[in-house]
Design a protein around this motif. Structure first.
Motif, PDB file in Angstrom:
ATOM      1  N   GLN A   1       0.709  -1.200  -0.025  1.00 34.35           N
ATOM      2  CA  GLN A   1       0.060   0.164   0.033  1.00 34.35           C
ATOM      3  C   GLN A   1       0.783   1.210  -0.058  1.00 34.35           C
ATOM      4  N   ASP A   2       1.823   1.301   0.907  1.00 32.31           N
ATOM      5  CA  ASP A   2       2.579   2.434   1.031  1.00 32.31           C
ATOM      6  C   ASP A   2       3.308   2.817  -0.162  1.00 32.31           C
ATOM      7  N   HIS A   3       3.822   1.749  -0.850  1.00 32.84           N
ATOM      8  CA  HIS A   3       4.925   2.103  -2.082  1.00 32.84           C
ATOM      9  C   HIS A   3       3.958   1.968  -3.463  1.00 32.84           C
ATOM     10  N   HIS A   4       2.452   1.911  -3.466  1.00 37.45           N
ATOM     11  CA  HIS A   4       1.880   1.608  -4.472  1.00 37.45           C
ATOM     12  C   HIS A   4       2.070   0.532  -5.552  1.00 37.45           C
ATOM     13  N   GLY A   5       2.345  -0.605  -5.092  1.00 42.90           N
ATOM     14  CA  GLY A   5       2.935  -1.708  -5.476  1.00 42.90           C
ATOM     15  C   GLY A   5       1.583  -2.622  -6.181  1.00 42.90           C
ATOM     16  N   LEU A   6       0.456  -1.951  -6.261  1.00 39.41           N
ATOM     17  CA  LEU A   6      -0.775  -2.429  -6.697  1.00 39.41           C
ATOM     18  C   LEU A   6      -1.555  -1.215  -7.651  1.00 39.41           C
ATOM     19  N   GLN A   7      -2.268  -1.940  -8.583  1.00 37.96           N
ATOM     20  CA  GLN A   7      -3.097  -1.156  -9.212  1.00 37.96           C
ATOM     21  C   GLN A   7      -4.525  -1.592  -9.420  1.00 37.96           C
ATOM     22  N   CYS A   8      -4.615  -2.640 -10.453  1.00 38.97           N
ATOM     23  CA  CYS A   8      -6.060  -3.351 -10.304  1.00 38.97           C
ATOM     24  C   CYS A   8      -6.311  -3.974  -8.896  1.00 38.97           C
ATOM     25  N   GLY A   9      -5.283  -4.569  -8.465  1.00 34.10           N
ATOM     26  CA  GLY A   9      -5.258  -5.528  -7.300  1.00 34.10           C
ATOM     27  C   GLY A   9      -5.317  -7.051  -7.830  1.00 34.10           C
ATOM     28  N   PHE A  10      -5.630  -7.376  -8.962  1.00 30.74           N
ATOM     29  CA  PHE A  10      -6.059  -8.905  -9.301  1.00 30.74           C
ATOM     30  C   PHE A  10      -4.923  -9.560  -8.589  1.00 30.74           C
ATOM     31  N   CYS A  11      -3.441  -9.482  -9.075  1.00 27.76           N
ATOM     32  CA  CYS A  11      -2.243  -9.999  -8.913  1.00 27.76           C
ATOM     33  C   CYS A  11      -1.812  -9.813  -7.432  1.00 27.76           C
ATOM     34  N   THR A  12      -2.351  -8.814  -6.548  1.00 30.10           N
ATOM     35  CA  THR A  12      -1.917  -8.429  -5.337  1.00 30.10           C
ATOM     36  C   THR A  12      -1.774  -9.677  -4.424  1.00 30.10           C
ATOM     37  N   PRO A  13      -2.875 -10.393  -4.332  1.00 32.42           N
ATOM     38  CA  PRO A  13      -2.778 -11.626  -3.162  1.00 32.42           C
ATOM     39  C   PRO A  13      -1.614 -12.535  -3.493  1.00 32.42           C
ATOM     40  N   GLY A  14      -1.400 -12.963  -4.592  1.00 33.17           N
ATOM     41  CA  GLY A  14      -0.205 -13.681  -5.262  1.00 33.17           C
ATOM     42  C   GLY A  14       1.124 -13.117  -4.813  1.00 33.17           C
ATOM     43  N   MET A  15       1.199 -11.787  -5.288  1.00 39.34           N
ATOM     44  CA  MET A  15       2.262 -11.183  -5.121  1.00 39.34           C
ATOM     45  C   MET A  15       2.501 -10.989  -3.616  1.00 39.34           C
ATOM     46  N   VAL A  16       1.692 -10.559  -2.734  1.00 41.13           N
ATOM     47  CA  VAL A  16       1.826 -10.665  -1.391  1.00 41.13           C
ATOM     48  C   VAL A  16       2.488 -11.896  -0.619  1.00 41.13           C
ATOM     49  N   MET A  17       1.689 -13.147  -1.046  1.00 37.95           N
ATOM     50  CA  MET A  17       2.000 -14.333  -0.620  1.00 37.95           C
ATOM     51  C   MET A  17       3.420 -14.865  -1.000  1.00 37.95           C
ATOM     52  N   THR A  18       3.860 -14.560  -2.513  1.00 38.31           N
ATOM     53  CA  THR A  18       5.067 -14.862  -2.672  1.00 38.31           C
ATOM     54  C   THR A  18       6.341 -14.163  -1.980  1.00 38.31           C
ATOM     55  N   THR A  19       5.766 -12.735  -1.717  1.00 35.70           N
ATOM     56  CA  THR A  19       6.644 -12.010  -1.057  1.00 35.70           C
ATOM     57  C   THR A  19       7.049 -12.456   0.283  1.00 35.70           C
ATOM     58  N   ALA A  20       5.938 -12.835   0.946  1.00 39.79           N
ATOM     59  CA  ALA A  20       5.964 -13.408   2.215  1.00 39.79           C
ATOM     60  C   ALA A  20       6.900 -14.531   2.556  1.00 39.79           C
ATOM     61  N   ALA A  21       6.919 -15.269   1.347  1.00 41.42           N
ATOM     62  CA  ALA A  21       7.847 -16.569   1.461  1.00 41.42           C
ATOM     63  C   ALA A  21       8.984 -16.277   1.259  1.00 41.42           C
ATOM     64  N   LEU A  22       9.247 -15.289   0.129  1.00 38.74           N
ATOM     65  CA  LEU A  22      10.701 -14.980  -0.222  1.00 38.74           C
ATOM     66  C   LEU A  22      11.382 -14.356   1.243  1.00 38.74           C
ATOM     67  N   LEU A  23      10.789 -13.533   1.966  1.00 33.51           N
ATOM     68  CA  LEU A  23      11.313 -12.821   3.023  1.00 33.51           C
ATOM     69  C   LEU A  23      11.392 -13.929   4.128  1.00 33.51           C
ATOM     70  N   ALA A  24      10.487 -14.888   4.293  1.00 34.75           N
ATOM     71  CA  ALA A  24      10.760 -15.861   5.215  1.00 34.75           C
ATOM     72  C   ALA A  24      12.064 -16.665   5.226  1.00 34.75           C
ATOM     73  N   ASN A  25      12.453 -16.712   3.521  1.00 35.85           N
ATOM     74  CA  ASN A  25      13.612 -17.596   3.420  1.00 35.85           C
ATOM     75  C   ASN A  25      14.954 -16.668   3.207  1.00 35.85           C
ATOM     76  N   ASN A  26      14.536 -15.648   3.004  1.00 38.29           N
ATOM     77  CA  ASN A  26      15.651 -14.649   2.723  1.00 38.29           C
ATOM     78  C   ASN A  26      15.456 -13.078   3.144  1.00 38.29           C
ATOM     79  N   PRO A  27      15.522 -12.839   4.474  1.00 39.26           N
ATOM     80  CA  PRO A  27      14.872 -11.545   5.030  1.00 39.26           C
ATOM     81  C   PRO A  27      15.584 -10.299   4.386  1.00 39.26           C
TER      82      PRO A  27
END
Length: 161
Positions: free
Chosen positions: A93-119
């Motif tokens: 939200q803060d960095h305007h990482g979404l527009q229509c929002g359709f891909c956002t749930p998948g992007m957020v979930m992929t990001t969370a997994a990435l950060l869990a493995n590579n902080p």
């Protein structure tokens, strides 16, 4: 039809499913968790990413029965306990990482997994990890900034595209 039980977002849940029911359909239709999106049905777009036992999985490629007994986390489980946005969601939200929002749930979930493995991923590592997620609106620049910000890094230092 068979009753399929798993833990979703910390709660034990059960719903009827056929053997061919995909996890994405089980979540959306069986449990009413519609935050996980169906984008392509071919595992190309990443809109359906959820976590199964801590691992990012495209839920359009997994049968619900195959993850019975597993811990599943969906976009609905990413918020803080008080209902406020989680760190990754807030960064998007803060960095305007979404527009229509359709891909956002998948992007957020992929990001969370990435950060869990590579902080503290590099920009190149973020871009590589997000290759399995398609966004047709943003051009990825602000998504990458959001991921870096969620990791506690200075996203402002990222060069403009």
């Amino acid at each position: 039809m068979t009753k399929v039980t798993m833990t979703v977002n910390g709660k034990s849940v059960s719903a009827e499913a056929e053997g061919r029911t995909l996890l994405v359909n089980y979540l959306r239709e069986g449990l009413g968790l519609t935050g996980t999106h169906v984008g392509c049905d071919t595992s190309q777009c990443g809109a359906c990413v959820v976590h199964v036992d801590g691992k990012a999985v495209k839920s359009c490629t997994v049968f619900a029965m195959d993850v019975a007994g597993s811990e599943v986390r969906t976009i609905e489980g990413m918020a803080n306990a008080d209902g406020s946005l989680g760190v990754v969601q807030q960064a998007f939200q803060d960095h305007h990482g979404l527009q229509c929002g359709f891909c956002t749930p998948g992007m957020v979930m992929t990001t969370a997994a990435l950060l869990a493995n590579n902080p503290k991923p590099t920009e190149a590592e973020v871009r590589h990890e997000l290759e399995g997620n398609i966004c047709r609106c943003t051009g990825y620049h602000n998504i990458v900034k959001a991921v870096l910000a969620a990791s506690g890094q200075d996203a402002g230092a990222m060069a403009a595209e």
